[in-house]
Design a protein around this motif. Structure first.
Motif, PDB file in Angstrom:
ATOM      1  N   SER A   1      30.457  27.204  11.759  1.00 19.25           N
ATOM      2  CA  SER A   1      31.143  27.661  10.554  1.00 19.25           C
ATOM      3  C   SER A   1      32.610  27.937  10.846  1.00 19.25           C
ATOM      4  O   SER A   1      32.986  28.243  11.980  1.00 19.25           O
ATOM      5  CB  SER A   1      30.486  28.945  10.031  1.00 19.25           C
TER       6      SER A   1
ATOM      7  N   VAL B   1      29.978  18.839  -0.378  1.00 17.50           N
ATOM      8  CA  VAL B   1      30.070  20.149   0.268  1.00 17.50           C
ATOM      9  C   VAL B   1      29.270  21.223  -0.468  1.00 17.50           C
ATOM     10  O   VAL B   1      29.168  22.351   0.019  1.00 17.50           O
ATOM     11  CB  VAL B   1      31.536  20.605   0.397  1.00 17.50           C
TER      12      VAL B   1
ATOM     13  N   ARG C   1      27.222  24.219   1.015  1.00 23.66           N
ATOM     14  CA  ARG C   1      27.675  24.515   2.369  1.00 23.66           C
ATOM     15  C   ARG C   1      29.030  25.220   2.380  1.00 23.66           C
ATOM     16  O   ARG C   1      29.296  26.047   3.260  1.00 23.66           O
ATOM     17  CB  ARG C   1      27.799  23.223   3.191  1.00 23.66           C
ATOM     18  N   PHE C   2      29.872  24.891   1.417  1.00 16.49           N
ATOM     19  CA  PHE C   2      31.214  25.462   1.337  1.00 16.49           C
ATOM     20  C   PHE C   2      31.292  26.410   0.148  1.00 16.49           C
ATOM     21  O   PHE C   2      30.695  26.166  -0.901  1.00 16.49           O
ATOM     22  CB  PHE C   2      32.266  24.376   1.165  1.00 16.49           C
TER      23      PHE C   2
ATOM     24  N   MET D   1      33.236  27.596   5.241  1.00 11.59           N
ATOM     25  CA  MET D   1      32.539  26.354   5.541  1.00 11.59           C
ATOM     26  C   MET D   1      31.395  26.640   6.511  1.00 11.59           C
ATOM     27  O   MET D   1      31.617  27.228   7.576  1.00 11.59           O
ATOM     28  CB  MET D   1      33.504  25.334   6.151  1.00 11.59           C
TER      29      MET D   1
ATOM     30  N   LEU E   1      28.644  22.814   9.392  1.00 13.21           N
ATOM     31  CA  LEU E   1      29.626  21.742   9.508  1.00 13.21           C
ATOM     32  C   LEU E   1      29.068  20.560  10.280  1.00 13.21           C
ATOM     33  O   LEU E   1      28.245  20.727  11.199  1.00 13.21           O
ATOM     34  CB  LEU E   1      30.890  22.268  10.184  1.00 13.21           C
ATOM     35  N   SER E   2      29.509  19.373   9.894  1.00 21.30           N
ATOM     36  CA  SER E   2      29.124  18.144  10.575  1.00 21.30           C
ATOM     37  C   SER E   2      30.386  17.362  10.941  1.00 21.30           C
ATOM     38  O   SER E   2      31.464  17.636  10.406  1.00 21.30           O
ATOM     39  CB  SER E   2      28.228  17.304   9.669  1.00 21.30           C
TER      40      SER E   2
ATOM     41  N   ASP F   1      32.868  16.302   8.362  1.00 17.62           N
ATOM     42  CA  ASP F   1      33.792  17.271   7.766  1.00 17.62           C
ATOM     43  C   ASP F   1      35.126  17.322   8.516  1.00 17.62           C
ATOM     44  O   ASP F   1      36.036  18.039   8.085  1.00 17.62           O
ATOM     45  CB  ASP F   1      33.166  18.666   7.765  1.00 17.62           C
ATOM     46  N   THR F   2      35.244  16.589   9.589  1.00 20.07           N
ATOM     47  CA  THR F   2      36.494  16.556  10.341  1.00 20.07           C
ATOM     48  C   THR F   2      37.607  15.975   9.479  1.00 20.07           C
ATOM     49  O   THR F   2      37.481  14.881   8.947  1.00 20.07           O
ATOM     50  CB  THR F   2      36.341  15.719  11.617  1.00 20.07           C
TER      51      THR F   2
ATOM     52  N   VAL G   1      35.137  18.791  13.990  1.00 21.42           N
ATOM     53  CA  VAL G   1      33.740  19.128  14.239  1.00 21.42           C
ATOM     54  C   VAL G   1      33.156  18.094  15.196  1.00 21.42           C
ATOM     55  O   VAL G   1      33.225  16.899  14.941  1.00 21.42           O
ATOM     56  CB  VAL G   1      32.930  19.162  12.941  1.00 21.42           C
TER      57      VAL G   1
END
Length: 125
Positions: free
Chosen positions: A17, A63, A66-67, A82, A85-86, A89-90, A124
């Motif tokens: 997160s 998102v 998750r966000f 956030m 994260l995966s 999400d970068t 991430v």
């Protein structure tokens, strides 16, 4: 002129997160729609979510769940929390502001946001 300064980005492992902050230099950030966008390397800028001046919040499907966007009115700061994260999400995350109330057609459109920050990088792995 509205200035936006993002902070809180960094590197995190998948499943982790982060909380991004955006300081808004106005007398009252409550008068603005505050949005978050992101842009991954080699890709177009993508809307993440927005908090409008009337309190409505909307998120991109990618998102949702998750966000979370929140606002500290006393400090004129908007946050993007956030979680889970995966690597997808970068991206560079940007804060945006606009005095106009958003509609279903304009929430997600960068054209309808007048002021932008310089971004904060989230990686991430």
């Amino acid at each position: 002129h509205v200035q936006l300064v993002e902070s809180g980005g960094g590197s995190v492992q998948a499943g982790g997160s982060l909380r991004l902050s955006c300081a808004v230099s106005v007398s009252s950030a409550n008068d603005y729609c505050l949005g978050w966008f992101r842009q991954a390397s080699g890709k177009e800028r993508e809307w993440v979510g927005s908090l409008d001046s009337d309190g409505r919040i909307n998120y991109a499907d990618s998102v949702k769940g998750r966000f979370t966007i929140s606002r500290n009115s006393a400090e004129n700061t908007v946050y993007l929390h956030m979680t889970n994260l995966s690597p997808e999400d970068t991206a560079m995350y940007y804060c945006a502001a606009d005095p106009r109330r958003k509609t279903d057609d304009s929430w997600h459109d960068a054209f309808w946001y007048m002021f932008w920050g310089h971004g904060t990088q989230v990686t991430v792995s």
